[in-house]
Design a protein around this motif. Structure first.
Motif, PDB file in Angstrom:
ATOM      1  N   VAL A  55     -51.350  96.699   0.813  1.00 50.53           N
ATOM      2  CA  VAL A  55     -50.844  95.551   1.552  1.00 50.53           C
ATOM      3  C   VAL A  55     -50.567  94.502   0.487  1.00 50.53           C
ATOM      4  O   VAL A  55     -51.417  94.240  -0.360  1.00 50.53           O
ATOM      5  CB  VAL A  55     -51.892  95.018   2.558  1.00 50.53           C
ATOM      6  CG1 VAL A  55     -51.382  93.753   3.226  1.00 50.53           C
ATOM      7  CG2 VAL A  55     -52.243  96.081   3.588  1.00 50.53           C
ATOM      8  N   LEU A  56     -49.365  93.950   0.505  1.00 49.09           N
ATOM      9  CA  LEU A  56     -49.032  92.950  -0.500  1.00 49.09           C
ATOM     10  C   LEU A  56     -49.175  91.557   0.094  1.00 49.09           C
ATOM     11  O   LEU A  56     -48.602  91.263   1.142  1.00 49.09           O
ATOM     12  CB  LEU A  56     -47.590  93.187  -0.970  1.00 49.09           C
ATOM     13  CG  LEU A  56     -47.087  92.318  -2.104  1.00 49.09           C
ATOM     14  CD1 LEU A  56     -47.997  92.403  -3.319  1.00 49.09           C
ATOM     15  CD2 LEU A  56     -45.677  92.760  -2.485  1.00 49.09           C
ATOM     16  N   VAL A  57     -49.979  90.737  -0.561  1.00 45.58           N
ATOM     17  CA  VAL A  57     -50.162  89.359  -0.111  1.00 45.58           C
ATOM     18  C   VAL A  57     -49.519  88.423  -1.131  1.00 45.58           C
ATOM     19  O   VAL A  57     -49.775  88.543  -2.331  1.00 45.58           O
ATOM     20  CB  VAL A  57     -51.672  89.034   0.021  1.00 45.58           C
ATOM     21  CG1 VAL A  57     -51.900  87.532   0.060  1.00 45.58           C
ATOM     22  CG2 VAL A  57     -52.250  89.679   1.274  1.00 45.58           C
ATOM     23  N   LEU A  58     -48.653  87.538  -0.668  1.00 45.65           N
ATOM     24  CA  LEU A  58     -48.124  86.474  -1.532  1.00 45.65           C
ATOM     25  C   LEU A  58     -48.898  85.218  -1.181  1.00 45.65           C
ATOM     26  O   LEU A  58     -48.660  84.600  -0.136  1.00 45.65           O
ATOM     27  CB  LEU A  58     -46.626  86.278  -1.300  1.00 45.65           C
ATOM     28  CG  LEU A  58     -45.744  87.509  -1.514  1.00 45.65           C
ATOM     29  CD1 LEU A  58     -44.272  87.168  -1.284  1.00 45.65           C
ATOM     30  CD2 LEU A  58     -45.933  88.090  -2.921  1.00 45.65           C
ATOM     31  N   ASN A  59     -49.859  84.884  -2.020  1.00 41.74           N
ATOM     32  CA  ASN A  59     -50.715  83.739  -1.724  1.00 41.74           C
ATOM     33  C   ASN A  59     -50.140  82.468  -2.359  1.00 41.74           C
ATOM     34  O   ASN A  59     -49.269  82.529  -3.200  1.00 41.74           O
ATOM     35  CB  ASN A  59     -52.121  84.005  -2.269  1.00 41.74           C
ATOM     36  CG  ASN A  59     -53.107  82.955  -1.826  1.00 41.74           C
ATOM     37  OD1 ASN A  59     -53.103  82.532  -0.662  1.00 41.74           O
ATOM     38  ND2 ASN A  59     -53.957  82.496  -2.730  1.00 41.74           N
ATOM     39  N   ARG A  60     -50.659  81.319  -1.932  1.00 38.79           N
ATOM     40  CA  ARG A  60     -50.164  79.997  -2.343  1.00 38.79           C
ATOM     41  C   ARG A  60     -48.816  79.714  -1.685  1.00 38.79           C
ATOM     42  O   ARG A  60     -47.920  79.152  -2.322  1.00 38.79           O
ATOM     43  CB  ARG A  60     -50.009  79.885  -3.866  1.00 38.79           C
ATOM     44  CG  ARG A  60     -51.300  80.070  -4.629  1.00 38.79           C
ATOM     45  CD  ARG A  60     -51.053  79.908  -6.118  1.00 38.79           C
ATOM     46  NE  ARG A  60     -52.276  80.099  -6.872  1.00 38.79           N
ATOM     47  CZ  ARG A  60     -53.180  79.141  -7.062  1.00 38.79           C
ATOM     48  NH1 ARG A  60     -52.984  77.952  -6.575  1.00 38.79           N
ATOM     49  NH2 ARG A  60     -54.274  79.400  -7.760  1.00 38.79           N
ATOM     50  N   ALA A  74     -38.776  89.528   2.906  1.00 40.50           N
ATOM     51  CA  ALA A  74     -37.695  90.461   3.241  1.00 40.50           C
ATOM     52  C   ALA A  74     -37.381  91.351   2.041  1.00 40.50           C
ATOM     53  O   ALA A  74     -37.109  92.544   2.189  1.00 40.50           O
ATOM     54  CB  ALA A  74     -36.459  89.667   3.659  1.00 40.50           C
ATOM     55  N   HIS A  75     -37.464  90.790   0.848  1.00 43.39           N
ATOM     56  CA  HIS A  75     -37.097  91.522  -0.361  1.00 43.39           C
ATOM     57  C   HIS A  75     -38.124  92.598  -0.732  1.00 43.39           C
ATOM     58  O   HIS A  75     -37.777  93.684  -1.192  1.00 43.39           O
ATOM     59  CB  HIS A  75     -36.961  90.515  -1.504  1.00 43.39           C
ATOM     60  CG  HIS A  75     -36.527  91.107  -2.801  1.00 43.39           C
ATOM     61  ND1 HIS A  75     -35.233  91.497  -3.038  1.00 43.39           N
ATOM     62  CD2 HIS A  75     -37.217  91.374  -3.943  1.00 43.39           C
ATOM     63  CE1 HIS A  75     -35.143  91.977  -4.256  1.00 43.39           C
ATOM     64  NE2 HIS A  75     -36.336  91.920  -4.833  1.00 43.39           N
ATOM     65  N   LEU A  76     -39.405  92.291  -0.516  1.00 39.91           N
ATOM     66  CA  LEU A  76     -40.462  93.182  -1.012  1.00 39.91           C
ATOM     67  C   LEU A  76     -40.996  94.157   0.036  1.00 39.91           C
ATOM     68  O   LEU A  76     -41.644  95.149  -0.286  1.00 39.91           O
ATOM     69  CB  LEU A  76     -41.636  92.349  -1.549  1.00 39.91           C
ATOM     70  CG  LEU A  76     -41.351  91.528  -2.812  1.00 39.91           C
ATOM     71  CD1 LEU A  76     -42.490  90.551  -3.090  1.00 39.91           C
ATOM     72  CD2 LEU A  76     -41.154  92.461  -4.009  1.00 39.91           C
ATOM     73  N   GLN A  77     -40.745  93.843   1.309  1.00 40.79           N
ATOM     74  CA  GLN A  77     -41.323  94.653   2.379  1.00 40.79           C
ATOM     75  C   GLN A  77     -40.742  96.074   2.407  1.00 40.79           C
ATOM     76  O   GLN A  77     -39.551  96.246   2.273  1.00 40.79           O
ATOM     77  CB  GLN A  77     -41.018  93.964   3.698  1.00 40.79           C
ATOM     78  CG  GLN A  77     -41.834  94.482   4.847  1.00 40.79           C
ATOM     79  CD  GLN A  77     -42.289  93.309   5.710  1.00 40.79           C
ATOM     80  OE1 GLN A  77     -43.362  92.762   5.507  1.00 40.79           O
ATOM     81  NE2 GLN A  77     -41.434  92.915   6.634  1.00 40.79           N
TER      82      GLN A  77
END
Ligand SMILES: Nc1nc2c(ncn2[C@@H]2O[C@H](COP(=O)(O)OP(=O)(O)OP(=O)(O)O)[C@@H](O)[C@H]2O)c(=O)[nH]1
Ligand SMILES: [Mg+2]
Length: 284
Positions: A55-60, A74-77
């Motif tokens: 699972v990729l989390v983009l934090n901050r 949208a780009h990374l999913q």
């Protein structure tokens, strides 16, 4: 051969990568946490090779303009890797993350039951570069402060299992970085975002690199667009980044260039210059 300007591989990190690799054999899900300001640079090649569900989390997410966050998702999913935007201090985006973990747990225990095994807690490792907010995210997921979390790289030094009585077990891990400086721009971005320990870089060069980046970023990467001018009451028009830093030094730091660079870095990291996405999906 010339030595690289940024050497980022302290001894404890080599150890961290080894123990992490061993721990990851036993986990069901890996939450890879990246810094939403630099999703391209704040990753490690090891993580792309992992077997468990990711699972990729983009934090901050509070530190970048919301449309840029959505564009990154949208780009990374992909079908087998959800991407979730979070703010680990306030706990935004956490319900989506909990849902993703619950889904993995459900699938895992369905498979176990089919094989006549008892259901068990899902083992979740939280991994990523230093200072991206892994421990803060764990504390939020648990609703209490179990993992030390502070504004500098290298706070968590060991892999630590944190029980979540019930459905999950969480593994907090030390931040890891790639061993070689193949990508100097990534190194500079990590330093700007305080994801590399301060001891290994020249603050003047990194502060200047931040200004150079700001000069090149398209307006949609900044919110407000003139955050720098608002902060320092100093126009950027017709100025080079070097000249701007000198003018800032003269005006606010008694001519001390290092201090003016540190001030800009500090303000950027605190969010005082506004929301700034240093990397955008369509840019290299
Ligand atoms: N603005 C903002 N700050 C955050 C967010 N998440 C964490 N922080 C802050 O960032 C700093 C680093 O957080 P940590 O949880 O220690 O990061 P870490 O990834 O565990 O760092 P290491 O253990 O050094 O690898 C702390 O001061 C947090 O309060 C966020 O979503 N937004
Ligand atoms: Mg930590």
């Amino acid at each position: 051969m010339q030595s690289p300007p940024l050497q980022w591989y302290p001894g404890h990190m080599a150890r961290a990568v080894r123990t992490l690799t061993a721990h990851l054999q036993r986990v069901d899900v890996v939450i890879e946490v990246r810094d939403a300001r630099i999703p391209r640079s704040s990753t490690h090649p090891l993580l792309a090779t992992l077997a468990p569900t990711r699972v990729l989390v983009l934090n901050r997410r509070d530190q970048i303009p919301a449309p840029v966050g959505r564009a990154w998702v949208a780009h990374l999913q992909t079908d087998d890797r959800p991407v979730i935007l979070t703010e680990a201090r306030q706990g935004q985006g956490l319900s989506q993350l909990r849902q993703a973990l619950a889904q993995v747990g459900h699938r895992l225990n369905q498979r176990r039951q089919q094989r006549g095994m008892l259901a068990r807690a899902v083992r979740v490792a939280v991994v990523g570069c230093p200072n991206v907010g892994k421990s803060a995210l764990i504390n939020r997921l648990l609703g209490r402060r179990v993992a030390p979390s502070a504004p500098k790289a290298g706070v968590t030094r060991q892999c630590q299992w944190v029980r979540l009585g019930g459905d999950w077990e969480l593994l907090d891990t030390p931040g890891i970085l790639p061993p070689r400086l193949e990508d100097q721009q990534a190194a500079v971005h990590l330093a700007i975002c305080d994801d590399i320990s301060e001891a290994v870089y020249d603050p003047y060069l990194i502060g200047l690199a931040l200004l150079e980046r700001l000069w090149l970023l398209p307006p949609q990467a900044r919110q407000p667009e003139n955050g720098l001018e608002q902060r320092y009451q100093l126009a950027t028009h017709n100025q080079t980044p070097e000249a701007y830093l000198s003018a800032l030094a003269a005006q606010k730091c008694r001519g001390d260039l290092n201090r003016s660079a540190q001030m800009v870095l500090h303000d950027f990291r605190k969010g005082t210059l506004g929301q700034i996405a240093l990397e955008l999906p369509e840019l290299a």
